[in-house]
Enzyme design. Structure first.
Site, PDB file in Angstrom:
ATOM      1  N   GLY A 100      41.347  34.126  42.515  1.00  0.00           N
ATOM      2  CA  GLY A 100      42.306  34.975  43.213  1.00  0.00           C
ATOM      3  C   GLY A 100      43.694  34.822  42.606  1.00  0.00           C
ATOM      4  N   GLY A 177      31.955  41.841  43.594  1.00  0.00           N
ATOM      5  CA  GLY A 177      32.389  41.335  42.288  1.00  0.00           C
ATOM      6  C   GLY A 177      31.494  40.175  41.896  1.00  0.00           C
ATOM      7  N   ILE A 179      31.569  36.995  42.709  1.00  0.00           N
ATOM      8  CA  ILE A 179      31.128  36.134  43.815  1.00  0.00           C
ATOM      9  C   ILE A 179      30.198  36.919  44.743  1.00  0.00           C
ATOM     10  CG2 ILE A 179      31.890  34.804  45.836  1.00  0.00           C
ATOM     11  CD1 ILE A 179      34.477  34.175  44.208  1.00  0.00           C
ATOM     12  N   ILE A 257      34.980  34.674  52.767  1.00  0.00           N
ATOM     13  CA  ILE A 257      35.265  33.659  51.740  1.00  0.00           C
ATOM     14  C   ILE A 257      36.342  34.167  50.782  1.00  0.00           C
ATOM     15  CG2 ILE A 257      32.983  32.533  51.813  1.00  0.00           C
ATOM     16  CD1 ILE A 257      33.913  34.825  48.948  1.00  0.00           C
ATOM     17  N   ARG A 259      40.065  35.784  51.243  1.00  0.00           N
ATOM     18  CA  ARG A 259      41.356  35.170  51.590  1.00  0.00           C
ATOM     19  C   ARG A 259      41.606  35.428  53.071  1.00  0.00           C
ATOM     20  NH1 ARG A 259      41.126  32.487  47.650  1.00  0.00           N
ATOM     21  NH2 ARG A 259      42.451  32.544  45.799  1.00  0.00           N
ATOM     22  N   ASP A 283      35.893  30.550  55.575  1.00  0.00           N
ATOM     23  CA  ASP A 283      36.332  29.482  54.676  1.00  0.00           C
ATOM     24  C   ASP A 283      37.836  29.570  54.441  1.00  0.00           C
ATOM     25  OD1 ASP A 283      35.853  27.273  52.897  1.00  0.00           O
ATOM     26  OD2 ASP A 283      36.204  28.631  51.216  1.00  0.00           O
ATOM     27  N   HIS A 307      38.718  25.877  53.471  1.00  0.00           N
ATOM     28  CA  HIS A 307      38.848  26.426  52.106  1.00  0.00           C
ATOM     29  C   HIS A 307      38.127  25.532  51.083  1.00  0.00           C
ATOM     30  CE1 HIS A 307      41.522  29.278  49.545  1.00  0.00           C
ATOM     31  NE2 HIS A 307      40.377  29.034  48.926  1.00  0.00           N
ATOM     32  N   GLY A 309      35.549  26.581  49.236  1.00  0.00           N
ATOM     33  CA  GLY A 309      34.766  27.419  48.313  1.00  0.00           C
ATOM     34  C   GLY A 309      34.483  26.783  46.962  1.00  0.00           C
TER      35      GLY A 309
HETATM   36  P1  NAP Z   1      36.020  39.953  41.226  1.00  0.00           P
HETATM   37  O1  NAP Z   1      34.874  39.670  40.327  1.00  0.00           O
HETATM   38  O2  NAP Z   1      37.250  40.566  40.666  1.00  0.00           O
HETATM   39  O3  NAP Z   1      35.464  40.875  42.411  1.00  0.00           O
HETATM   40  C1  NAP Z   1      36.254  41.404  43.389  1.00  0.00           C
HETATM   41  C2  NAP Z   1      35.537  42.645  43.901  1.00  0.00           C
HETATM   42  O4  NAP Z   1      36.238  43.150  45.030  1.00  0.00           O
HETATM   43  C3  NAP Z   1      35.450  43.738  42.873  1.00  0.00           C
HETATM   44  O5  NAP Z   1      34.111  44.102  42.722  1.00  0.00           O
HETATM   45  C4  NAP Z   1      36.260  44.882  43.472  1.00  0.00           C
HETATM   46  O6  NAP Z   1      35.618  46.065  43.113  1.00  0.00           O
HETATM   47  C5  NAP Z   1      36.163  44.570  44.955  1.00  0.00           C
HETATM   48  N1  NAP Z   1      37.220  45.156  45.755  1.00  0.00           N
HETATM   49  C6  NAP Z   1      38.529  45.262  45.489  1.00  0.00           C
HETATM   50  N2  NAP Z   1      39.154  45.908  46.472  1.00  0.00           N
HETATM   51  C7  NAP Z   1      38.214  46.222  47.393  1.00  0.00           C
HETATM   52  C8  NAP Z   1      38.234  46.889  48.624  1.00  0.00           C
HETATM   53  N3  NAP Z   1      39.353  47.429  49.115  1.00  0.00           N
HETATM   54  N4  NAP Z   1      37.075  47.008  49.309  1.00  0.00           N
HETATM   55  C9  NAP Z   1      35.926  46.511  48.832  1.00  0.00           C
HETATM   56  N5  NAP Z   1      35.841  45.872  47.647  1.00  0.00           N
HETATM   57  C10 NAP Z   1      36.977  45.735  46.941  1.00  0.00           C
HETATM   58  O7  NAP Z   1      36.493  38.648  41.982  1.00  0.00           O
HETATM   59  P2  NAP Z   1      35.635  37.383  42.410  1.00  0.00           P
HETATM   60  O8  NAP Z   1      35.679  36.373  41.336  1.00  0.00           O
HETATM   61  O9  NAP Z   1      34.341  37.834  42.946  1.00  0.00           O
HETATM   62  O10 NAP Z   1      36.558  36.813  43.595  1.00  0.00           O
HETATM   63  C11 NAP Z   1      36.808  37.595  44.752  1.00  0.00           C
HETATM   64  C12 NAP Z   1      37.849  36.906  45.615  1.00  0.00           C
HETATM   65  O11 NAP Z   1      37.278  35.743  46.184  1.00  0.00           O
HETATM   66  C13 NAP Z   1      39.081  36.382  44.867  1.00  0.00           C
HETATM   67  O12 NAP Z   1      40.037  37.379  44.673  1.00  0.00           O
HETATM   68  C14 NAP Z   1      39.573  35.282  45.773  1.00  0.00           C
HETATM   69  O13 NAP Z   1      40.524  35.785  46.668  1.00  0.00           O
HETATM   70  C15 NAP Z   1      38.335  34.859  46.539  1.00  0.00           C
HETATM   71  N6  NAP Z   1      37.935  33.487  46.210  1.00  0.00           N
HETATM   72  C16 NAP Z   1      37.836  32.589  47.221  1.00  0.00           C
HETATM   73  C17 NAP Z   1      37.456  31.287  46.946  1.00  0.00           C
HETATM   74  C18 NAP Z   1      37.313  30.257  48.027  1.00  0.00           C
HETATM   75  O14 NAP Z   1      37.456  29.078  47.741  1.00  0.00           O
HETATM   76  N7  NAP Z   1      37.016  30.643  49.252  1.00  0.00           N
HETATM   77  C19 NAP Z   1      37.217  30.901  45.626  1.00  0.00           C
HETATM   78  C20 NAP Z   1      37.314  31.848  44.619  1.00  0.00           C
HETATM   79  C21 NAP Z   1      37.682  33.154  44.919  1.00  0.00           C
HETATM   80  P3  NAP Z   1      36.327  47.506  43.141  1.00  0.00           P
HETATM   81  O15 NAP Z   1      37.745  47.329  42.696  1.00  0.00           O
HETATM   82  O16 NAP Z   1      35.506  48.347  42.263  1.00  0.00           O
HETATM   83  O17 NAP Z   1      36.247  47.904  44.539  1.00  0.00           O
END
Ligand code: NAP
Length: 340
Positions: A100, A177, A179, A257, A259, A283, A307, A309
């Site tokens: 993120g 995405g 995750i 999970i 934010r 989380d 948190h 994750g």
């Molecule tokens: P990623 O690969 O960039 O995937 C994010 C996905 O969200 C993309 O497929 C995007 O697709 C989609 N998205 C964006 N805006 C959206 C919306 N309005 N509605 C629905 N889908 C939407 O990122 P990632 O690596 O999977 O990580 C995702 C998030 O997880 C991070 O940004 C971070 O905040 C969180 N995270 C949390 C932890 C934890 O410890 N809990 C750890 C790591 C990450 P489109 O743009 O095509 O919609």
């Protein structure tokens, strides 16, 4: 370092990598917090004048950031305009040890042509594991059950502590995405009947996973489990609000999970209290750390993890190493491994 060696580095920039000698002690790297795995510190110290911020505060960062060429950012301290300004015009790279980027002023860094990296990929499995854990814990009322044990109110009757099945359910992923996809892959083993997802566009990965693309509203109304795994942006801020929870099934389980800022917590608390939805597993929340007297902590149908994750030894180590490697690539004029 001898002048001959420095000269050699100009011609053969890879020489320093093989000899593990300082590539450029004139370059300065600041690591923003004191809890970064050693592997990153060792990689950077072997090459650059590396300083670790000993206190995890903005003030401490501001006091040390002037003159750095690269900043290694862990999510604990927000990288805002004050820090970017205090760093100075020589700042060329920001390596974020996170997937993120909501904690970093990406727009301002890009405007100044400062390179940015993050750590996607290496954390998918650990975060997806936590999503599965929260899904099961919330669906099977783990927190409530534990409270009954602690209070000596464990009774045996057929209807006692009944939860919700993953088997045969529809699971909705908000943000398919890296995750989100890892979550689907894990949950396939639980005999889920249908996966659905929403986002800006239909994805090839969705087809490959056999997941159906829906609108946000369709996903909310059709899913038994709604799992938030999208980034926090101005568009997604508090997208899970009272209105959204009202569109969900009364039997549904909400998991976050992504934010904490994705959720309007007042709306979630109301939904959990009034049984608008069945349960939640979170989380991430606002603020972090959450205080023990927060309403979310008191709700028996809300399962919280602080948190966690990415919090495994291996994952944090992989994230730290990737961040350091990105910084080394940037300061050596090479392509970043995971650019933003
Ligand atoms: P990623 O690969 O960039 O995937 C994010 C996905 O969200 C993309 O497929 C995007 O697709 C989609 N998205 C964006 N805006 C959206 C919306 N309005 N509605 C629905 N889908 C939407 O990122 P990632 O690596 O999977 O990580 C995702 C998030 O997880 C991070 O940004 C971070 O905040 C969180 N995270 C949390 C932890 C934890 O410890 N809990 C750890 C790591 C990450 P489109 O743009 O095509 O919609």
């Amino acid at each position: 370092m001898s002048y001959t060696f420095v000269g050699l580095l100009g011609v053969f920039p890879d020489v320093g990598k093989h000899f593990r000698l300082p590539l450029n002690q004139a370059k300065k790297v600041l690591i923003s917090t004191n809890d970064v795995p050693m592997i990153a510190i060792e990689l950077l110290e072997a090459r650059y004048n590396t300083v670790v911020n000993d206190i995890n505060t903005k003030e401490s960062l501001l006091a040390k950031v002037a003159g750095v060429n690269a900043l290694f950012c862990s999510a604990k301290v927000k990288l805002d305009i004050d820090i970017i300004n205090a760093a100075g015009a020589q700042l060329e790279m920001v390596g974020a040890m996170s997937a993120g980027l909501d904690n970093i002023d990406v727009e301002e860094l890009k405007r100044r042509n400062i390179k940015i990296s993050n750590t996607p990929g290496v954390l998918n499995a650990a975060v997806a594991d936590i999503a599965v854990l929260l899904t099961l814990a919330a669906a099977r009322r783990l927190r409530e059950g534990r409270i009954h044990i602690e209070n000596n109110t464990w009774t045996s009757n057929h209807k006692w502590m009944l939860g919700r099945d993953l088997k045969g359910s529809t699971v909705g992923i908000v943000g398919l995405g890296e995750i989100g996809q890892a979550i689907v892959k894990r949950l396939k083993g639980f005999e889920v009947s249908q996966f659905v997802y929403c986002g800006h566009r239909e994805k090839l990965e969705g087809k490959e996973l056999g997941a159906e693309f829906l609108t946000f509203d369709e996903l909310l109304s059709q899913s038994d489990f709604v799992i938030a795994s999208c980034p926090l942006t101005p568009e997604t801020k508090e997208m899970f609000n009272e209105t959204a929870f009202k569109k969900m099934k009364r039997t549904s389980v909400f998991v976050n999970i992504g934010r904490g800022g994705l959720v309007d917590q007042t709306g979630l608390i109301k939904a959990l209290r009034e049984d608008t939805i069945f349960a939640a597993g979170l989380d991430v929340m606002v603020p972090e750390p959450l205080s023990s007297d927060h309403e979310l902590v008191k709700l028996p149908n809300c399962f919280l993890s602080p948190h966690l994750g990415t919090a495994t030894y291996q994952t944090r180590s992989d994230m730290a190493k990737l961040t350091a490697q990105n910084i080394i690539a940037a300061l050596s004029g090479e392509k970043l491994i995971t650019p933003v």
